[in-house]
Design an enzyme around this catalytic site. Structure first.
Site, PDB file in Angstrom:
ATOM      1  N   GLY B  45      -7.646 -23.855  -6.562  1.00  0.00           N
ATOM      2  CA  GLY B  45      -8.183 -23.135  -7.823  1.00  0.00           C
ATOM      3  C   GLY B  45      -9.265 -23.823  -8.605  1.00  0.00           C
ATOM      4  N   ASP B  47     -13.065 -24.519  -8.755  1.00  0.00           N
ATOM      5  CA  ASP B  47     -14.547 -23.830  -8.291  1.00  0.00           C
ATOM      6  C   ASP B  47     -15.490 -24.966  -8.176  1.00  0.00           C
ATOM      7  OD1 ASP B  47     -13.732 -21.127  -7.952  1.00  0.00           O
ATOM      8  OD2 ASP B  47     -13.237 -21.324 -10.280  1.00  0.00           O
ATOM      9  N   HIS B  70     -34.800 -30.821 -12.855  1.00  0.00           N
ATOM     10  CA  HIS B  70     -35.116 -29.224 -12.475  1.00  0.00           C
ATOM     11  C   HIS B  70     -33.913 -28.618 -12.445  1.00  0.00           C
ATOM     12  CE1 HIS B  70     -33.551 -31.062  -8.772  1.00  0.00           C
ATOM     13  NE2 HIS B  70     -33.316 -29.649  -8.154  1.00  0.00           N
ATOM     14  N   HIS B  72     -31.981 -26.725 -10.636  1.00  0.00           N
ATOM     15  CA  HIS B  72     -30.754 -26.333  -9.585  1.00  0.00           C
ATOM     16  C   HIS B  72     -29.375 -26.618 -10.079  1.00  0.00           C
ATOM     17  CE1 HIS B  72     -33.555 -25.956  -5.629  1.00  0.00           C
ATOM     18  NE2 HIS B  72     -32.990 -24.927  -6.017  1.00  0.00           N
ATOM     19  N   ASP B  74     -26.850 -28.492  -9.112  1.00  0.00           N
ATOM     20  CA  ASP B  74     -26.473 -29.868  -8.903  1.00  0.00           C
ATOM     21  C   ASP B  74     -27.160 -30.709  -9.627  1.00  0.00           C
ATOM     22  OD1 ASP B  74     -28.792 -29.334  -7.278  1.00  0.00           O
ATOM     23  OD2 ASP B  74     -28.217 -30.514  -5.599  1.00  0.00           O
ATOM     24  N   HIS B  75     -28.082 -30.062 -10.648  1.00  0.00           N
ATOM     25  CA  HIS B  75     -28.851 -31.225 -11.432  1.00  0.00           C
ATOM     26  C   HIS B  75     -28.734 -30.780 -12.853  1.00  0.00           C
ATOM     27  CE1 HIS B  75     -31.085 -33.667  -8.487  1.00  0.00           C
ATOM     28  NE2 HIS B  75     -30.791 -32.630  -7.824  1.00  0.00           N
ATOM     29  N   ASP B 192     -34.815 -39.483  -3.512  1.00  0.00           N
ATOM     30  CA  ASP B 192     -34.027 -38.714  -2.779  1.00  0.00           C
ATOM     31  C   ASP B 192     -33.703 -38.976  -1.497  1.00  0.00           C
ATOM     32  OD1 ASP B 192     -32.923 -36.448  -1.946  1.00  0.00           O
ATOM     33  OD2 ASP B 192     -34.722 -35.013  -2.418  1.00  0.00           O
ATOM     34  N   GLY B 351     -36.220 -28.148   1.011  1.00  0.00           N
ATOM     35  CA  GLY B 351     -37.066 -28.493  -0.277  1.00  0.00           C
ATOM     36  C   GLY B 351     -36.894 -29.905  -0.479  1.00  0.00           C
ATOM     37  N   HIS B 352     -36.582 -30.873   0.411  1.00  0.00           N
ATOM     38  CA  HIS B 352     -36.098 -32.332   0.434  1.00  0.00           C
ATOM     39  C   HIS B 352     -37.305 -33.064   1.389  1.00  0.00           C
ATOM     40  CE1 HIS B 352     -32.691 -31.945  -2.260  1.00  0.00           C
ATOM     41  NE2 HIS B 352     -32.435 -30.844  -1.473  1.00  0.00           N
ATOM     42  N   ASP B 428     -12.114 -24.721 -13.367  1.00  0.00           N
ATOM     43  CA  ASP B 428     -11.919 -23.563 -13.246  1.00  0.00           C
ATOM     44  C   ASP B 428     -13.132 -22.739 -13.755  1.00  0.00           C
ATOM     45  OD1 ASP B 428     -11.007 -20.954 -12.983  1.00  0.00           O
ATOM     46  OD2 ASP B 428      -9.139 -21.439 -13.507  1.00  0.00           O
TER      47      ASP B 428
END
Lengths: 540, 540
Positions: B45, B47, B70, B72, B74-75, B192, B351-352, B428
């Site tokens: 359960g 996310d 930026h 995204h 994850d940032h 990166d 993109g990396h 959640d």
């Protein structure tokens, strides 16, 4: 009796693994392969799955034999479970039989099973069917395709194969026999699709030798190979249960020609210098309990990965294992070891036919119908696309089927006439126990939002509440003793019992549903989640 | 006050996603990025996950700003959760601010947040730190690297980047500014590592145009593109919540130059001919609730994938999603649609930075220390290996750190001086609620072997049993009402209560443990499994 042949896949179509297929004519049925699968339900205590064989019950008296193409788990792993239900003779190669035997031992089935060992080109009559075992190359020794003569025509089941003309062990694929059948006429080719998305030819097993020779000459420390190794001039220590078993069977049956003194025990290995040693280990897929992961994260039987070691991952990544493998590689790097991955050097080749192998097979057999098997739909469709676009195969003669489809062949037409509902049976590998689907469904439900047990105690005579409702929550977000919600929930339930009708209080089912719904509403409103709620009524 | 700089990653090192880092000098601290991650705990359960920010509590008065590279997820994804705990100003680009704003709206934070929009080459003083925003290319518009001047020297945080000299939107990467800093002297480059295992250069965003032009000229039916599309001469219908949001923000801020009438609504789309239409949809990763999967398996807002459609999967496969994506592709093929996958044509570029991009960046910046960031250990180590072996970088100047490490820089040395235990917080997503680790642990435990609730009812005065023990099992293999085991278990528990001492009967904790252990032994012996056992004692 109608003169038609039925082909009914029990597994392996639309999925990787769990390969199993029934072939039936009149009142005779063969089972081709009995593989296990590796389900995504591992979080729910499930290690492996097998086809649900209950569909076969109605054919109990018809099943004449099980025929195995080769000894990989996804073709052999379900054999003990199948034999427990249907004790019929098994036909397979010597090496497959060696692997099968050690499985049968684990299940205490050795004495009860009739294992027929066959050679390439052997032809066996099994009732109405005549089966020829044709040698194919794969990433394992002693593998067969099956040519099955039936009253409506010959069908060829490729098993897993690639066209390898220079295998490291054994002889090349027997294309001549395939061509012979092609000349005689083949009704249907059931053909491996695993690599149908890959252009070109699959390299020979021999192709990995140069890379391994390079690695062996460069490395000064220990070398740790996850998967099969070939020509080596160090002492070899084999680690991991399944690796030890396979090497033992291959050695005993003469498939590996192991010089005296090459293999060393773990204790001998510990006494040796690093540059004298190769460890051949299980765990190329990052499995947490296998030798390699254990050596990377802790200590496995006194051995741990160290600076200076070279780890060779000689295996493809099975889809779904990417994260586990990547994490294991991270741990190995952290220990200061060097890693040789597949992408950087040719240290592993696939055992499955790429598109140009598929071309060779299809052109040799020249079947009337082509039935892609072994793979997810994506691979089956790409297999179809390839033979249609590049081999000029007529679209209507390429038959895409699914698990449970009953494909009827009468010599002229190939038609799916029925669809059987064939499920999977989950297995808890530790005890070989079956886990039914309902149990797994319940586990999934609780895992998602937790569970609440609600105990209400009432007087058996009057229906009056005899004790405070007890509420026990596990894995429920935002609902515990600390925040006052528990007390409030108890109050709500108590009030709902006080307000319940006499009929409700007398009927256990009604009462349970009554309090369950009250508590469910409360939790959903205050916490916003929907845990499983289990009401228990105690009458005193 | 000691004159050292501390760099403390809260996430994104040793994992993909959840990028977040604290940079501290004396009593001032910047937070660089606030990303979310996508944990493997989705069965429980969960996310998304974010860094556990409780570590920052002790620096509550020191945090001066959040700086975002930026937009995204994850940032950016953890920003609302971070701001709820620490309401400090945020610095970011206009486009990042656009995406941030719609997130803040969802969390009702718009009025309380100070968003500073900056341009490339803007230089901002934030206390002791001076931050310059350097334009970089990535798979999103308006992305920055950060050059941060500190009292001990300049550090450069690349964010996510590649060296793209011909981007489709916006200007190329500003290598000149990186070189300028390189000439002035850079203490540390935090760089990166996502693609550090990939040789060569990462292709420009422009590289996908020929493949898309081909696809558009070939396709007669509808075209369905999962991910970003570029130059197109059909009407475009955007489907999926996040895709609609991103297109809306990009349009409003002028990053996309969308001709009038190009975009059509879903209802308009339904009236149009197939060859006039492109659907731009979410769900390239096979997410079951996203538009593409829904269209492939059922009906999404009245639209379903049909024969003649062309589906373009213009996105990389995020590791871990292979099975989901492969299954979705199977469903799309089943519907008779054509699929264009990444491997067959160049329809997506990363993109990396690949290795040669890393070379360009490292040679421009010429840092004293290199700190690989963003990626699993495997990527960090390969990044190190590359700059060591191919750029001649001294091994002792490449610093591998982990989440929670306190990396101290004094201008001369870079040393990990401490390790903080920084965990993850599960979210959640439906309600933006946090789920604590203990709840997830409980869910895992129940998922694995099920749960049994055991209710014993005793007289509050005498300690005598007042009702039969009640046993309720969920998800427990081989244990239900059908096989007599339940009755036997009740008998065992009743006997253990009858045999219990007065002390045990009086003490709730002792009594619970007493009956739990008895039942546990019984289940393990007869069924061979170890479910969670929850005892409840009712006193009447």
């Amino acid at each position: 009796m109608s003169s038609v042949l039925e082909i009914i896949p029990l597994g392996g179509i639309g999925e990787f693994g769990m390969n199993c297929m029934a072939v039936r004519y009149g009142d005779e049925m063969l089972i081709l392969d009995a593989g296990m699968g590796f389900p995504e339900e591992s979080a729910y205590g499930v290690d492996v799955c097998i086809p649900d064989f209950s569909f076969l019950e109605e054919y109990r008296d018809n099943i004449t034999a099980i025929v195995l193409t080769h000894g990989h788990e996804d073709h052999l792993g379900a054999l003990p479970y199948l034999l427990k239900k249907f004790n019929v003779p098994v036909y397979c190669s010597h090496f497959t039989a060696g692997l099968a035997e050690s499985k049968l031992e684990e299940h205490d089935l050795t004495g009860d099973t009739l294992l027929h060992r066959v050679e390439p080109r052997d032809i066996v009559d099994i009732g109405v069917f005549t089966v020829e075992f044709i040698r194919v190359s794969h990433s394992l020794v002693d593998c067969f395709s099956l040519a099955i003569k039936t009253p409506v025509g010959t069908i060829i089941h490729t098993g897993d194969y690639k066209v390898d003309e220079t295998p490291v062990i054994g002889e090349p694929i027997d294309l001549r026999s395939f061509r012979r059948y092609g000349q005689e006429g083949v009704l249907a080719l059931l053909s491996d699709s695993t690599n149908a998305t890959v252009p070109g030819r699959t390299p020979s097993e021999r192709a990995v030798i140069p890379a391994f020779e390079e690695i062996f000459s460069e490395s000064r420390g220990r070398i740790i190979v996850a998967a099969f190794a070939s020509s080596i001039h160090r002492k070899v220590c084999v680690l991991g249960r399944s690796m030890q078993k396979n090497v033992e069977v291959a050695d005993r049956l003469g498939y590996l020609d192991i010089p005296d003194g090459l293999l060393v025990s773990l204790n001998q290995a510990k006494e040796m210098s690093d540059h004298e040693l190769v460890l051949l280990v299980t765990g190329s897929q990052g499995e947490s309990r296998a030798a390699l992961s254990q050596m990377a994260t802790q200590v496995y039987k006194g051995i741990t990965i160290e600076e200076g070691d070279t780890v060779v991952l000689s295996a493809r990544i099975i889809p779904g294992n990417e994260r586990l493998i990547s994490r294991m590689i991270g741990h190995i790097y952290k220990r200061g070891a060097n890693i040789i991955e597949e992408k950087r050097r040719l240290i592993h080749v696939s055992g499955h036919a790429s598109q140009e192998d598929i071309r060779i097979m299809t052109e040799a057999v020249r079947p009337k119908f082509l039935v892609p098997i072994h793979g997810e739909y994506r691979m089956l469709f790409r297999h179809k696309e390839f033979v249609k676009n590049h081999l000029g195969f007529a679209e209507e003669n390429i038959i895409l089927i699914e698990n449970g489809d009953v494909l009827e062949l009468d010599g002229e037409r190939a038609t799916v006439v029925n669809k059987r509902d064939i499920g999977r049976t989950f297995i808890d590998d530790s005890g070989f126990d079956e886990i039914d689907g309902e149990t797994v469904r319940q586990r999934k439900q609780m895992a998602y939002e937790g569970i609440i047990t609600l105990v209400v105690t009432i007087d058996a005579e009057t229906g009056e509440m005899e004790a405070e409702p007890e509420i026990v929550a596990r894995g429920v977000r935002g609902f515990d003793c600390s925040n006052g919600l528990m007390k409030e929930a108890q109050r709500i339930v108590a009030a709902s019992i006080a307000g319940a009708s006499r009929d409700t209080l007398r009927d256990e089912t009604l009462l349970k549903e009554h309090v369950r719904v009250e508590l469910k509403r409360f939790i959903q409103k205050l916490v916003g989640s929907k845990p499983v709620i289990l009401p228990v009524v105690v009458r005193v």
